[in-house]
Design an enzyme around this catalytic site. Sequence first.
Site, PDB file in Angstrom:
ATOM      1  N   ASP A  30       0.816  -1.220   0.000  1.00  0.00           N
ATOM      2  CA  ASP A  30       0.000   0.000   0.000  1.00  0.00           C
ATOM      3  C   ASP A  30       0.851   1.272   0.000  1.00  0.00           C
ATOM      4  O   ASP A  30       1.988   1.278   0.474  1.00  0.00           O
ATOM      5  CB  ASP A  30      -0.887   0.031   1.249  1.00  0.00           C
ATOM      6  CG  ASP A  30      -2.085  -0.888   1.160  1.00  0.00           C
ATOM      7  OD1 ASP A  30      -2.104  -1.758   0.275  1.00  0.00           O
ATOM      8  OD2 ASP A  30      -2.995  -0.748   2.001  1.00  0.00           O
ATOM      9  N   HIS A 175       3.544  -2.347   3.199  1.00  0.00           N
ATOM     10  CA  HIS A 175       3.621  -1.003   2.637  1.00  0.00           C
ATOM     11  C   HIS A 175       4.935  -0.793   1.890  1.00  0.00           C
ATOM     12  O   HIS A 175       5.998  -1.187   2.383  1.00  0.00           O
ATOM     13  CB  HIS A 175       3.513   0.050   3.755  1.00  0.00           C
ATOM     14  CG  HIS A 175       2.170   0.087   4.412  1.00  0.00           C
ATOM     15  ND1 HIS A 175       1.806  -0.820   5.382  1.00  0.00           N
ATOM     16  CD2 HIS A 175       1.096   0.896   4.215  1.00  0.00           C
ATOM     17  CE1 HIS A 175       0.552  -0.560   5.770  1.00  0.00           C
ATOM     18  NE2 HIS A 175       0.106   0.474   5.081  1.00  0.00           N
TER      19      HIS A 175
END
Length: 209
Positions: A30, A175
């Site tokens: 992400d 992430h």
Amino acid sequence: MAHPALADNPTPTVVDSARGGGRSVSFTFDDGPNPPDTLRLLDVLREHRVKAVFCLWGEHVRQHPEVVRRIVADGHTLCNHGMRHDDMATWPAERIRADLLETTAAIRAAVPGARIPYFRAPYGNWGQTPAVAADLGMQALGWRLAIGDWETPGTAELVRRLREGITPGAVVLMHDGGGDRSQTIAAVDTVIPALRSEGWRLSLPARRG
């Protein structure tokens, strides 16, 4: 107006499982694109011959379109993660729709015609977003394991969380953006060969809920 229907139409159900069943796992990342971390991650995934899902933050796409082009060129799957990483849980459908369309437009400005099969709500706060995303041709993508890499607890700890937390069929949230993600990338580089040595398959998420 929604995008033309896909052969397997998206549903409002949030997908959190990997394709293939059994000892399969999906890696998702992400908040990128975020050079140099995203570029280093792409190198790691290429070295290990792994395909992942990149959940793109629209404003970051506008800042780094060349990184989005590299993600697509390497054969990874794209996911709409909203334009400004806003919590959309209480938003009305039309506001959600406008944000998702703006994000998709930003991605397609970088990569014309890009396929964006998934949407992930910022913070995992869904509200009406799964239904709106489905109407726009995107399946809501959740996760079963979040390793808390935003805490930057050290590579060894992230490896431990991955090794102990992965279960059969899990979608894993990590992430590549939102800060220094060098620990995450190092952990991924370590974990992939370990998983494979134990018979795990690294696959994409399920297509539909």
